[in-house]
Motif scaffolding. Structure first.
Motif, short mmCIF file in Angstrom:
data_model
loop_
_atom_site.label_atom_id
_atom_site.label_comp_id
_atom_site.label_asym_id
_atom_site.label_seq_id
_atom_site.Cartn_x
_atom_site.Cartn_y
_atom_site.Cartn_z
N ARG A 1 -5.43 3.46 -8.95
CA ARG A 1 -5.21 4.01 -7.40
C ARG A 1 -5.28 4.24 -6.40
O ARG A 1 -5.06 4.29 -5.06
CB ARG A 1 -6.82 5.53 -8.45
CG ARG A 1 -6.25 6.63 -9.11
CD ARG A 1 -7.95 7.26 -9.19
NE ARG A 1 -7.35 8.51 -10.87
CZ ARG A 1 -8.42 8.63 -11.15
NH1 ARG A 1 -9.90 9.10 -10.14
NH2 ARG A 1 -8.05 8.84 -12.48
N ARG A 2 -6.03 2.54 -6.15
CA ARG A 2 -6.21 1.88 -4.93
C ARG A 2 -4.95 1.70 -4.54
O ARG A 2 -4.43 1.87 -2.91
CB ARG A 2 -7.81 1.53 -5.08
CG ARG A 2 -8.62 2.20 -4.63
CD ARG A 2 -10.17 1.52 -4.69
NE ARG A 2 -10.65 1.54 -4.90
CZ ARG A 2 -12.51 0.87 -4.59
NH1 ARG A 2 -12.24 0.12 -4.65
NH2 ARG A 2 -13.81 1.47 -4.66
N VAL A 3 -4.33 1.35 -5.17
CA VAL A 3 -3.15 0.22 -4.77
C VAL A 3 -1.87 1.43 -4.73
O VAL A 3 -0.99 0.94 -3.96
CB VAL A 3 -2.63 -0.46 -6.47
CG1 VAL A 3 -0.98 -1.03 -6.16
CG2 VAL A 3 -3.96 -2.00 -5.81
N MET A 4 -2.22 2.35 -6.02
CA MET A 4 -0.62 3.43 -5.49
C MET A 4 -1.40 4.37 -4.28
O MET A 4 -0.56 4.17 -3.36
CB MET A 4 -1.16 4.09 -6.81
CG MET A 4 -0.34 5.73 -6.94
SD MET A 4 -0.52 6.79 -7.69
CE MET A 4 -0.53 5.71 -9.70
N GLY A 5 -2.59 4.33 -3.88
CA GLY A 5 -2.93 4.84 -2.61
C GLY A 5 -2.51 4.31 -1.15
O GLY A 5 -2.06 4.50 -0.80
N VAL A 6 -2.31 3.22 -1.18
CA VAL A 6 -2.32 2.17 -0.99
C VAL A 6 -0.83 2.43 -0.07
O VAL A 6 0.05 2.22 1.21
CB VAL A 6 -2.84 0.74 -0.47
CG1 VAL A 6 -2.42 -0.63 0.69
CG2 VAL A 6 -4.62 1.01 -0.51
N THR A 7 0.14 1.63 -1.02
CA THR A 7 1.38 1.47 -1.08
C THR A 7 1.74 2.93 -0.78
O THR A 7 3.21 2.90 0.17
CB THR A 7 1.71 1.47 -2.97
OG1 THR A 7 1.49 0.64 -3.14
CG2 THR A 7 3.74 0.81 -2.80
N ALA A 8 1.38 4.13 -0.69
CA ALA A 8 2.45 5.30 -0.61
C ALA A 8 1.74 5.99 0.62
O ALA A 8 2.67 6.16 1.58
CB ALA A 8 1.31 6.94 -1.85
N ALA A 9 0.69 5.39 0.85
CA ALA A 9 0.14 5.72 2.42
C ALA A 9 0.90 5.00 3.61
O ALA A 9 1.98 5.13 4.17
CB ALA A 9 -1.18 4.97 2.59
N LEU A 10 1.74 3.96 3.03
CA LEU A 10 2.25 2.38 3.80
C LEU A 10 4.01 3.05 3.96
O LEU A 10 4.12 3.07 4.18
CB LEU A 10 2.84 1.09 3.07
CG LEU A 10 3.44 -0.01 4.03
CD1 LEU A 10 2.69 0.18 4.99
CD2 LEU A 10 3.18 -1.16 2.99
N SER A 11 3.81 3.44 2.44
CA SER A 11 5.63 3.91 2.66
C SER A 11 5.72 5.56 3.33
O SER A 11 6.54 5.58 4.07
CB SER A 11 5.71 5.00 1.06
OG SER A 11 5.98 3.64 0.29
N ALA A 12 4.58 6.91 3.35
CA ALA A 12 5.18 7.80 4.39
C ALA A 12 4.66 7.37 5.77
O ALA A 12 5.52 7.99 6.10
CB ALA A 12 3.38 8.31 3.68
N ALA A 13 3.53 6.59 5.50
CA ALA A 13 3.73 5.71 7.04
C ALA A 13 5.02 5.17 8.50
O ALA A 13 5.14 6.12 9.05
CB ALA A 13 2.48 5.11 7.31
N SER A 14 5.17 4.48 7.00
CA SER A 14 6.82 3.85 7.70
C SER A 14 8.13 4.80 7.81
O SER A 14 8.34 5.01 8.77
CB SER A 14 7.41 2.88 6.57
OG SER A 14 6.39 1.62 6.49
N VAL A 15 8.26 6.08 6.27
CA VAL A 15 9.01 6.54 7.56
C VAL A 15 8.22 7.81 8.41
O VAL A 15 9.73 8.12 8.41
CB VAL A 15 9.02 7.45 5.97
CG1 VAL A 15 9.86 9.10 6.05
CG2 VAL A 15 9.63 7.41 4.68
#
Length: 214
Positions: free
Chosen positions: A16-30
């Protein structure tokens, strides 16, 4: 000892933590790319074509960012589903309202008031997205995403301040590449976009953490 008795708990938490960080990085980049490009277009001479192009970029970025949230908490689904389109339209409208408020008031006061307005808009936006995309398993999550909204609004204010109150740039010495010479230039607006991206990442990370691991 409880971790060793239930090894699956540690695995689920880590995922969950890895998924959250990855999703946050993707959303922030977009979001940083979309808002940065939109902002770069509107800070120059404004014409009908640049306004429409900026809105198009902002809407596409909002749609993809909402898609990242939906894919993380539920499933990818159809981007063109009416409810998902409404989320992107609401986010796009929120950014436009933020800029209009700042420009109507002007100066430092305009940035402060616009920051407060954008905090409220983004908090409502995050609540709307959670309602549209939430998982059945996370239906009981009730926290109000005020802090993520504030973090992103502060980053947006830093971006606006660099465009309004700073006028500097850095340039590298000419670099020869064969018959071509290039010069790398960094302007204040570029730094503003980076700061906005950082605050956006922190906002989304906290948001995904609370949604995925309530």
């Amino acid at each position: 000892m409880s971790v060793f008795r239930q090894p699956g708990i540690l695995g689920r938490t880590t995922r969950r933590r890895v998924m959250g960080v990855t999703a946050a990085l993707s959303a922030a980049s977009v979001e940083a790319l979309a808002v940065g490009c939109w902002f770069g277009l509107i800070t120059g001479p404004r014409t009908t074509s640049t306004a429409l192009a900026g809105l198009g970029l902002l809407f596409c970025g909002s749609l993809f960012r909402a898609g990242v949230f939906g894919a993380t908490v539920n499933n990818l689904g159809d981007f063109l589903e009416p409810r998902r389109l409404s989320v992107a339209v609401a986010l796009t409208s929120g950014w436009v309202v933020w800029l209009l408020v700042a420009e109507l008031i002007g100066g430092g006061l305009g940035i402060v008031v616009a920051t407060a307005v954008l905090t409220g808009i983004l908090t409502g936006q995050f609540l709307l997205e959670r309602r549209v995309f939430r998982r059945y398993a996370a239906a009981s999550v009730t926290f109000t995403p005020m802090i993520p909204g504030l973090l992103m609004a502060v980053g947006a204010s830093a971006l606006l301040a660099t465009a309004w109150f700073t006028d500097w740039g850095l340039a590298s010495p000419p670099i020869a590449l064969g018959v071509t010479t290039i010069v790398i230039e960094i302007e204040a607006l570029h730094i503003g976009v980076l700061v906005f991206g950082l605050f956006t990442f922190l906002a989304h990370q906290r948001r995904f953490q609370r949604v995925l691991d309530p």
